[in-house]
Scaffold this active site. Structure first.
Site, PDB file in Angstrom:
ATOM      1  CE  LYS A 190     -45.627  -0.762 -58.600  1.00  0.00           C
ATOM      2  NZ  LYS A 190     -45.947  -0.359 -57.233  1.00  0.00           N
TER       3      LYS A 190
HETATM    4  O1  G3P Z   1     -46.794  -2.867 -53.885  1.00  0.00           O
HETATM    5  C1  G3P Z   1     -48.153  -2.680 -53.668  1.00  0.00           C
HETATM    6  C2  G3P Z   1     -48.420  -2.042 -52.386  1.00  0.00           C
HETATM    7  O2  G3P Z   1     -47.793  -0.815 -52.279  1.00  0.00           O
HETATM    8  C3  G3P Z   1     -49.840  -1.999 -51.968  1.00  0.00           C
HETATM    9  O3  G3P Z   1     -49.823  -2.472 -50.682  1.00  0.00           O
HETATM   10  O4  G3P Z   1     -50.646  -2.909 -48.446  1.00  0.00           O
HETATM   11  O5  G3P Z   1     -51.400  -0.858 -49.672  1.00  0.00           O
HETATM   12  O6  G3P Z   1     -52.191  -3.096 -50.361  1.00  0.00           O
HETATM   13  P1  G3P Z   1     -51.080  -2.324 -49.743  1.00  0.00           P
END
Ligand code: G3P
Length: 284
Positions: free
Chosen positions: A98
């Site tokens: 990533k």
């Molecule tokens: O895959 C991306 C994720 O981990 C971020 O999610 O909910 O923290 O915006 P969030």
């Protein structure tokens, strides 16, 4: 459509693996940090290397697991990506690296092209890359052009940005309309972030553009917060939806289903139930 689990929790990965409906895993430094802190308190704590290997083995071959680099400059990101791939891909052949699409920080420091250079460097080495922290279709296009195998647009965080800029209070899992929202219900003007009316809009546009040019880069709808958002990114044509364990679970829960389960259980006729007793007897 494929579903990935957005987690670094071995427990969650193990539980989901038993259902055979999860096709891969995405991690990020925040998720790894949480998992490591959680398991440090447990008696069977593993070191970070052992922990990641367990995740990879549990998820298994053909099911990609994204591991993120730590650096922000192109050369170090490439070196870290190669190190992660060499160290871990032998476990199950499922490592994807990533890379943030752009590593410029909120103060404007950093080289805008380091992410793209790193994606290209790893792609040249035939190492699969998931370009992350995508907030616009333009970023997705550039990442794909640089050779990323996947792009991860952060749908939920686009919605967060729109609400924050408008001063709207919200909870992390709150639904945000795919078609956008106006601050004043009588006003025509829909709120936007970089011309996007919602996170789902971001996914729709990337899918549309990639389709237009037959770009072979898979769209992982990421930062998903609730089941309706999963439905909407599925309808938008995302190749993959990555979601936290709770969102996956909430895709199944419905009051109508619960009421039906209760009613059907209540209505079970004794003769019908006896069928199962007979079956139990024959098994013994
Ligand atoms: O895959 C991306 C994720 O981990 C971020 O999610 O909910 O923290 O915006 P969030």
């Amino acid at each position: 459509m494929r579903f990935f689990l957005d987690t670094a929790s071995l427990e969650e990965i193990k539980e989901a693996a038993a259902w055979s409906i999860v096709d891969g895993v995405t991690t990020n430094p925040t998720l790894i940090r949480k998992a490591i802190l959680d398991q440090r308190d447990s008696e069977n704590g593993l070191d970070i290397e052992g922990y990641i290997k367990k995740i990879l083995a549990q998820v298994g071959r053909m099911s990609p697991v994204s591991l993120e680099v730590a650096a922000l400059d192109a050369d170090t990101m490439v070196n870290q990506g190669m190190m992660l791939y060499e160290k871990f891909n032998a476990v199950a052949g499922n490592v994807v690296i990533k890379i943030p699409v752009c590593t410029v920080n909120t103060r404007g420091e950093g080289n805008p092209f380091d992410g793209i250079t790193a994606i290209q460097g790893l792609a040249d080495e035939k190492i699969p890359v998931n370009a992350t922290l995508i907030f616009t279709p333009e970023q997705a296009l550039l990442a794909a052009k640089a050779g990323a195998e996947y792009v991860s647009p952060f749908a939920g965080r686009v919605d967060d940005r729109i609400r924050r800029q408008a001063g709207v209070a919200f909870g992390k899992a709150d639904y945000f309309p795919a078609g956008g929202m106006a601050l004043d219900p009588d006003a025509d003007e829909i709120l936007t972030d970089h011309g996007l009316v919602s996170g789902v809009d971001l996914i729709e546009r990337i899918v549309e553009i990639f389709g237009q040019y037959e770009i072979e880069c898979e769209v992982i709808a990421a930062s998903l917060r609730n089941p309706i958002q999963v439905r909407e990114v599925a309808a938008a044509g995302a190749d993959i939806a990555t979601m936290p364990f709770d969102v996956l679970k909430s895709m199944l829960i419905h009051p109508g289903t619960a009421e039906g389960v209760e009613a059907f259980t209540r209505d079970l006729e004794s003769e019908y139930l006896a069928l199962f007793d007979e079956q139990a007897d024959s098994v013994q």
